[in-house]
Design a protein around this motif. Structure first.
Motif, PDB file in Angstrom:
ATOM      1  N   MET A   1     -41.839 -45.495  14.601  1.00  0.00           N
ATOM      2  CA  MET A   1     -43.085 -44.877  15.080  1.00  0.00           C
ATOM      3  C   MET A   1     -44.200 -45.116  14.065  1.00  0.00           C
ATOM      4  O   MET A   1     -43.974 -45.026  12.852  1.00  0.00           O
ATOM      5  CB  MET A   1     -42.865 -43.367  15.260  1.00  0.00           C
ATOM      6  CG  MET A   1     -44.086 -42.674  15.840  1.00  0.00           C
ATOM      7  SD  MET A   1     -43.904 -40.886  15.954  1.00  0.00           S
ATOM      8  CE  MET A   1     -42.597 -40.737  17.160  1.00  0.00           C
ATOM      9  N   HIS A   2     -45.372 -45.410  14.584  1.00  0.00           N
ATOM     10  CA  HIS A   2     -46.534 -45.581  13.702  1.00  0.00           C
ATOM     11  C   HIS A   2     -47.257 -44.230  13.614  1.00  0.00           C
ATOM     12  O   HIS A   2     -47.617 -43.648  14.638  1.00  0.00           O
ATOM     13  CB  HIS A   2     -47.470 -46.643  14.274  1.00  0.00           C
ATOM     14  CG  HIS A   2     -48.622 -46.944  13.387  1.00  0.00           C
ATOM     15  ND1 HIS A   2     -48.500 -47.701  12.247  1.00  0.00           N
ATOM     16  CD2 HIS A   2     -49.923 -46.556  13.438  1.00  0.00           C
ATOM     17  CE1 HIS A   2     -49.671 -47.790  11.650  1.00  0.00           C
ATOM     18  NE2 HIS A   2     -50.557 -47.097  12.354  1.00  0.00           N
ATOM     19  N   VAL A   3     -47.457 -43.753  12.390  1.00  0.00           N
ATOM     20  CA  VAL A   3     -48.052 -42.428  12.178  1.00  0.00           C
ATOM     21  C   VAL A   3     -49.334 -42.585  11.379  1.00  0.00           C
ATOM     22  O   VAL A   3     -49.331 -43.178  10.295  1.00  0.00           O
ATOM     23  CB  VAL A   3     -47.083 -41.492  11.415  1.00  0.00           C
ATOM     24  CG1 VAL A   3     -47.744 -40.131  11.156  1.00  0.00           C
ATOM     25  CG2 VAL A   3     -45.784 -41.314  12.190  1.00  0.00           C
ATOM     26  N   PHE A   4     -50.442 -42.072  11.927  1.00  0.00           N
ATOM     27  CA  PHE A   4     -51.676 -42.080  11.143  1.00  0.00           C
ATOM     28  C   PHE A   4     -52.300 -40.689  11.113  1.00  0.00           C
ATOM     29  O   PHE A   4     -52.180 -39.906  12.049  1.00  0.00           O
ATOM     30  CB  PHE A   4     -52.669 -43.138  11.648  1.00  0.00           C
ATOM     31  CG  PHE A   4     -53.207 -42.938  13.027  1.00  0.00           C
ATOM     32  CD1 PHE A   4     -52.543 -43.451  14.125  1.00  0.00           C
ATOM     33  CD2 PHE A   4     -54.390 -42.254  13.232  1.00  0.00           C
ATOM     34  CE1 PHE A   4     -53.045 -43.287  15.408  1.00  0.00           C
ATOM     35  CE2 PHE A   4     -54.915 -42.091  14.519  1.00  0.00           C
ATOM     36  CZ  PHE A   4     -54.226 -42.611  15.605  1.00  0.00           C
TER      37      PHE A   4
ATOM     38  N   GLU B   1     -44.830 -43.693  20.533  1.00  0.00           N
ATOM     39  CA  GLU B   1     -44.708 -44.764  19.533  1.00  0.00           C
ATOM     40  C   GLU B   1     -45.816 -44.690  18.501  1.00  0.00           C
ATOM     41  O   GLU B   1     -45.677 -45.206  17.394  1.00  0.00           O
ATOM     42  CB  GLU B   1     -44.747 -46.134  20.234  1.00  0.00           C
ATOM     43  CG  GLU B   1     -43.564 -46.344  21.161  1.00  0.00           C
ATOM     44  CD  GLU B   1     -43.669 -47.651  21.951  1.00  0.00           C
ATOM     45  OE1 GLU B   1     -44.700 -48.337  21.841  1.00  0.00           O
ATOM     46  OE2 GLU B   1     -42.702 -47.959  22.666  1.00  0.00           O
ATOM     47  N   THR B   2     -46.956 -44.111  18.871  1.00  0.00           N
ATOM     48  CA  THR B   2     -48.098 -43.987  17.947  1.00  0.00           C
ATOM     49  C   THR B   2     -48.506 -42.528  17.904  1.00  0.00           C
ATOM     50  O   THR B   2     -48.871 -41.943  18.928  1.00  0.00           O
ATOM     51  CB  THR B   2     -49.281 -44.850  18.440  1.00  0.00           C
ATOM     52  OG1 THR B   2     -48.828 -46.197  18.597  1.00  0.00           O
ATOM     53  CG2 THR B   2     -50.428 -44.811  17.454  1.00  0.00           C
TER      54      THR B   2
ATOM     55  N   ASP C   1     -48.243 -43.810   7.728  1.00  0.00           N
ATOM     56  CA  ASP C   1     -48.560 -45.232   7.547  1.00  0.00           C
ATOM     57  C   ASP C   1     -50.020 -45.454   7.192  1.00  0.00           C
ATOM     58  O   ASP C   1     -50.340 -46.373   6.447  1.00  0.00           O
ATOM     59  CB  ASP C   1     -48.248 -45.995   8.842  1.00  0.00           C
ATOM     60  CG  ASP C   1     -46.780 -45.905   9.217  1.00  0.00           C
ATOM     61  OD1 ASP C   1     -45.958 -46.379   8.410  1.00  0.00           O
ATOM     62  OD2 ASP C   1     -46.460 -45.347  10.275  1.00  0.00           O
ATOM     63  N   GLU C   2     -50.905 -44.660   7.762  1.00  0.00           N
ATOM     64  CA  GLU C   2     -52.355 -44.857   7.545  1.00  0.00           C
ATOM     65  C   GLU C   2     -53.040 -43.507   7.427  1.00  0.00           C
ATOM     66  O   GLU C   2     -52.613 -42.528   8.047  1.00  0.00           O
ATOM     67  CB  GLU C   2     -52.986 -45.597   8.728  1.00  0.00           C
ATOM     68  CG  GLU C   2     -52.592 -47.043   8.870  1.00  0.00           C
ATOM     69  CD  GLU C   2     -53.283 -47.646  10.096  1.00  0.00           C
ATOM     70  OE1 GLU C   2     -54.518 -47.546  10.199  1.00  0.00           O
ATOM     71  OE2 GLU C   2     -52.567 -48.170  10.947  1.00  0.00           O
TER      72      GLU C   2
ATOM     73  N   THR D   1     -54.228 -47.588   3.843  1.00  0.00           N
ATOM     74  CA  THR D   1     -52.839 -47.672   4.263  1.00  0.00           C
ATOM     75  C   THR D   1     -51.998 -47.034   3.154  1.00  0.00           C
ATOM     76  O   THR D   1     -52.416 -46.971   1.993  1.00  0.00           O
ATOM     77  CB  THR D   1     -52.382 -49.134   4.488  1.00  0.00           C
ATOM     78  OG1 THR D   1     -52.713 -49.903   3.328  1.00  0.00           O
ATOM     79  CG2 THR D   1     -53.064 -49.733   5.699  1.00  0.00           C
TER      80      THR D   1
END
Ligand SMILES: NC(=O)C1=CN([C@@H]2O[C@H](COP(=O)(O)OP(=O)(O)OC[C@H]3O[C@@H](n4cnc5c(N)ncnc54)[C@H](O)[C@@H]3O)[C@@H](O)[C@H]2O)C=CC1
Ligand SMILES: Nc1nc(O)c(N)c(N[C@@H]2O[C@H](COP(=O)(O)O)[C@@H](O)[C@H]2O)n1
Length: 227
Positions: free
Chosen positions: A1-4, A148-149, A169-170, A218
């Motif tokens: 999973m992309h985590v920001f 996923e995000t 991640d960001e 990042t």
């Protein structure tokens, strides 16, 4: 999973006042950017502290962004997630309306009646962890539901926990041209704080937005205090 993570902080690093009352730090250009960030996420997450303080709606407001989402067969607005170990979210909270799916992530410490109340109010209740929501379990549970995000909007306790778990991640921070002050006012990352080993950031972009500055990073890993 992309985590920001996205948040707005005062020039002295505060997310809100010592009374935990919401402060409008962003200007219109930054709020429009936040709307675009939300539109690019599958879910927007906050802690129950933010729900109790701000009663946020966490939806995408711009109609063209909503249309772009539905054109690609996504719901008009991303799912909303509240981390709420004991189920304190008020049943009339705005995040529980029918504008989007809402996941209330509780721990085993939430009573059966609080879980039922949240479900009756429209939430999908997810249990992760014993006394407090366990982030790894919460993220896994969200992933199995197609997320996923994931966008983290705050507050300071939750943002710290995501960094502490190594899940970010960001990071984007809008730094507004205001001083809020207060040793007990929430900051970008509260919790216990890091000692000895700190998340490392790589600065990817800096630009003026409204009358403040947007910093985009990042996350590159963890390193010791003295390199
Ligand atoms: N300027 C900005 O961009 C934003 C400002 N805020 C401000 O932040 C303040 C709220 O922040 P906080 O009080 O720090 O509350 P928070 O929103 O970070 O929620 C913390 C609560 O979440 C629950 N929780 C469950 N599992 C957790 C876990 N694993 N880690 C951490 N918390 C967990 C706990 O009950 C904890 O007390 C408000 O004053 C709000 O206005 C909130 C979001 C964005
Ligand atoms: N990006 C940003 N800038 C500010 O100045 C803020 N005060 C906040 N606060 C966050 O925005 C949420 C409100 O969301 P809705 O407009 O109700 O959807 C609030 O709960 C904070 O998370 N953010």
């Amino acid at each position: 999973m992309h985590v920001f993570v996205n948040a707005a902080a005062s020039a002295d690093g505060k997310l809100s006042t010592r009374r935990r009352e919401q402060v409008r730090i962003s200007g219109p250009e930054d709020f429009a950017r936040v709307d675009r960030l939300r539109a690019g996420a599958d879910a927007v997450l906050v802690g129950v502290g933010t729900v109790l303080a701000d009663d946020p709606h966490l939806t995408v407001d711009d109609s063209s962004l909503r249309a772009a989402r539905t054109d690609r067969d996504d719901p008009a607005t991303p799912a909303r997630v509240v981390l709420d170990s004991t189920g304190r979210t008020p049943t009339d909270a705005r995040i529980l309306d029918n504008a989007a799916t809402t996941y209330a992530v509780v721990s085993s410490a939430a009573t059966r009646s609080r879980r039922q109340a949240l479900a009756d109010a429209g939430a999908e209740v997810v249990v992760a962890g014993d006394d407090r929501v366990a982030l790894d379990d919460a993220v896994s549970a969200l992933a199995t539901r197609g997320i996923e995000t994931l966008m983290i909007e705050g507050g300071g306790e939750v943002i710290y926990s995501f960094f502490a778990a190594g899940l970010v991640d960001e990071l984007s921070v809008y730094v507004g041209s205001v001083i809020v002050g207060g040793r007990d006012a929430p900051t970008l990352a509260d919790g216990d704080g890091f000692v000895g080993s700190f998340p490392d950031l790589s600065l990817e972009d800096v630009r003026a937005v409204d009358d403040g500055v947007l910093l985009e990073y990042t996350v590159t890993g963890r390193s010791g205090a003295n390199g």
